[in-house]
Structure formats: C-alpha cells, structure tokens
Design a protein around this motif. Structure first.
Motif, PDB file in Angstrom:
ATOM      1  N   LEU A   1       0.830  -1.207   0.000  1.00 21.06           N
ATOM      2  CA  LEU A   1       0.000   0.000   0.000  1.00 21.06           C
ATOM      3  C   LEU A   1       0.865   1.257   0.000  1.00 21.06           C
ATOM      4  O   LEU A   1       0.926   1.978   0.995  1.00 21.06           O
ATOM      5  CB  LEU A   1      -0.937   0.026   1.218  1.00 21.06           C
ATOM      6  CG  LEU A   1      -1.986  -1.073   1.335  1.00 21.06           C
ATOM      7  CD1 LEU A   1      -1.442  -2.258   2.112  1.00 21.06           C
ATOM      8  CD2 LEU A   1      -3.248  -0.556   2.021  1.00 21.06           C
ATOM      9  N   PRO A   2       1.531   1.591  -1.096  1.00 25.92           N
ATOM     10  CA  PRO A   2       2.348   2.811  -1.121  1.00 25.92           C
ATOM     11  C   PRO A   2       1.517   4.056  -1.415  1.00 25.92           C
ATOM     12  O   PRO A   2       0.503   3.995  -2.112  1.00 25.92           O
ATOM     13  CB  PRO A   2       3.312   2.538  -2.281  1.00 25.92           C
ATOM     14  CG  PRO A   2       2.493   1.702  -3.228  1.00 25.92           C
ATOM     15  CD  PRO A   2       1.604   0.838  -2.354  1.00 25.92           C
ATOM     16  N   ASN A   3       1.945   5.190  -0.858  1.00 23.57           N
ATOM     17  CA  ASN A   3       1.417   6.457  -1.342  1.00 23.57           C
ATOM     18  C   ASN A   3       2.272   6.900  -2.537  1.00 23.57           C
ATOM     19  O   ASN A   3       3.215   6.206  -2.936  1.00 23.57           O
ATOM     20  CB  ASN A   3       1.369   7.502  -0.235  1.00 23.57           C
ATOM     21  CG  ASN A   3       2.731   7.818   0.360  1.00 23.57           C
ATOM     22  OD1 ASN A   3       3.756   7.837  -0.325  1.00 23.57           O
ATOM     23  ND2 ASN A   3       2.764   8.088   1.665  1.00 23.57           N
ATOM     24  N   TRP A   4       1.956   8.055  -3.114  1.00 25.48           N
ATOM     25  CA  TRP A   4       2.682   8.491  -4.318  1.00 25.48           C
ATOM     26  C   TRP A   4       4.164   8.714  -4.036  1.00 25.48           C
ATOM     27  O   TRP A   4       5.016   8.388  -4.866  1.00 25.48           O
ATOM     28  CB  TRP A   4       2.050   9.781  -4.870  1.00 25.48           C
ATOM     29  CG  TRP A   4       0.854   9.542  -5.732  1.00 25.48           C
ATOM     30  CD1 TRP A   4      -0.141   8.644  -5.507  1.00 25.48           C
ATOM     31  CD2 TRP A   4       0.533  10.198  -6.968  1.00 25.48           C
ATOM     32  NE1 TRP A   4      -1.087   8.712  -6.513  1.00 25.48           N
ATOM     33  CE2 TRP A   4      -0.691   9.659  -7.411  1.00 25.48           C
ATOM     34  CE3 TRP A   4       1.147  11.194  -7.707  1.00 25.48           C
ATOM     35  CZ2 TRP A   4      -1.311  10.083  -8.591  1.00 25.48           C
ATOM     36  CZ3 TRP A   4       0.534  11.630  -8.874  1.00 25.48           C
ATOM     37  CH2 TRP A   4      -0.675  11.075  -9.318  1.00 25.48           C
ATOM     38  N   MET A   5       4.496   9.259  -2.865  1.00 21.35           N
ATOM     39  CA  MET A   5       5.895   9.517  -2.528  1.00 21.35           C
ATOM     40  C   MET A   5       6.669   8.222  -2.371  1.00 21.35           C
ATOM     41  O   MET A   5       7.803   8.097  -2.845  1.00 21.35           O
ATOM     42  CB  MET A   5       5.972  10.359  -1.251  1.00 21.35           C
ATOM     43  CG  MET A   5       5.376  11.749  -1.385  1.00 21.35           C
ATOM     44  SD  MET A   5       5.202  12.592   0.215  1.00 21.35           S
ATOM     45  CE  MET A   5       6.914  12.712   0.700  1.00 21.35           C
TER      46      MET A   5
END
Length: 241
Positions: free
Chosen positions: A131-135
């Motif tokens: 579950l990565p965010n954009w950063m």
C-alpha cells in the motif's frame, strides 16, 4: 481472529501500533503487536530508538508460539537487518500486508537502507498486498509519478503481486485510490479530500484491510471496506475540527 501488526510506537497514539490496534478493533478483529522502533514524537518532530533485530526476532517468535497467525501487517521497518529477521521468520502460509513507510509525517527517515535495494525488493515481492502512497511509490520506482495507473503497472512489473496506490499525496481532489490485482485488473476508489492534517492514515488503512482479509474478504473487497472505513473516520475528524 488475530492480525499481527508490526510497527513503531507513537506516544501520542496518532500513528503506528496504537492506531493499528484501534483499526483492527473497529473491524471486530484482535491485534497483536510487535514493536520495531520506539519514538519520541509530536506533530513537528520525531526522535527514534530502533529495536535491535535480535529482540525484534524474539518478539516475533514469542507471539507466534501463542497465536495462530493468518495475516501480518507491517509498517515501520528500520533496516535490512529487521527485514531479514522478518522474512526468515515469516511462515509461507501467512498473508503479508506491507505499508512501505519510508518517512514520518515530520520528515524523519524510517527505512535507513535503500528502498530500491535487493533486501527491500525481496520484502515487497513477498508481500501479498503493498500500500504505497505516491511519494513511496516514486522512491521505490526511482522516478516521479505523473499517472497513477502507469505507476501501479510499473510497480507490478518489478514484482509486486498486488497493491493499493494511495492518492492522498497526489494533491488532487477528489482522491483516487487505485487497486490492482495479480491479474492486472484495476479498480478505482474515489472520494473527496477532507480538510486538515491527519496523521496515521496509512497505518489505519493497512490495518483495516488486514483485518478484513483475516475475516475472509477478497483482496479487492478488503480494499473497498478499508478505504470506506478510513474515509468515514477522516470525514468525522475533519467535521470536528
């Protein structure tokens, strides 16, 4: 049903293991916890005392002797030594949900080694859901993100099985959270951006999804349930400000 949540301890209870527990409880699931880092932090600053890989491994072994674990959710991992201890211990039958936390909200580096190195790649490839965010996705790919679907496909190419690419750091409104499954199928979960600053959202979402998986939900259904629950939580917090 019990989910094992692995992560850091936030004394204010706004992120890390404290919110892991509350998210699982909200889903009707018990959470066991293993600590990787002790922090002294508030909304502006963070100081860290990392748990040794040997004691981290001892915690894992103690918990697994007592509990029949089906799902493990991982947040704060400090370095390759902790990663190796985790992967050496992790049973093949356990579903691994990875929240690839690379920095705190106050900007303190979490993972001290290379997120594009072999150790971290092995970890991401072992995970059943990332579950990565954009950063975080940008750091893993080594390039800025301009298009969510292209970035999600690129993450799959490097060996990630399935993922939720979180859109909160995109700066866009509404926010699109993109789920991509092992067959390449995509689903977009769209919701309005809420006002204010909200810490620990990644921890909450990953733990809620892990809890839903422990109850037998499919990965796509768990993503939907977790996102809906988190949006309701953030909306209520924003309304109370």
């Amino acid at each position: 049903m019990t989910v094992l949540c692995i992560g850091g301890l936030d004394p204010l209870g706004r992120a890390g293991l404290s919110v892991d527990r509350s998210a699982c409880a909200a889903m009707g699931v018990q959470a066991a916890t293993v600590c990787t880092a002790l922090t002294a932090q508030n909304d502006q600053d963070c100081q860290v005392e990392t748990v040794s890989s040997a004691f981290f491994k001892t915690q894992l072994e103690m918990v697994s002797r007592q509990l029949d674990l089906r799902v493990v959710k991982v947040g704060w991992i400090a370095d390759e030594e902790q990663l190796k201890a985790l992967l050496d211990w992790l049973p093949k039958s356990v579903v691994l949900v990875a929240d690839p936390l690379l920095a705190t909200s106050s900007g303190v580096r979490v993972y001290r080694d290379d997120p594009r190195g072999a150790g971290y790649m092995d970890y991401l490839k072992r995970a059943d859901l990332v579950l990565p965010n954009w950063m975080e996705a940008s750091a893993i790919l080594g390039a800025p993100i301009e298009d969510a679907s292209e970035a999600a496909s690129a993450l799959r190419v490097i060996g990630i099985k399935r993922l939720i690419l979180k859109g909160g750091h995109s700066g866009r409104d509404p926010i699109d959270d993109l789920f991509i499954d092992t067959d390449g199928g995509m689903s977009i979960f769209r919701h309005a951006r809420c006002s204010g600053q909200h810490r620990g959202t990644g921890c909450r979402l990953a733990s809620a999804v892990a809890a839903a998986l422990s109850q037998g939900a499919s990965f796509e259904r768990a993503a939907s349930v977790g996102i809906d629950w988190l949006v309701a939580q953030i909306s209520a917090a924003a309304a109370a400000q």
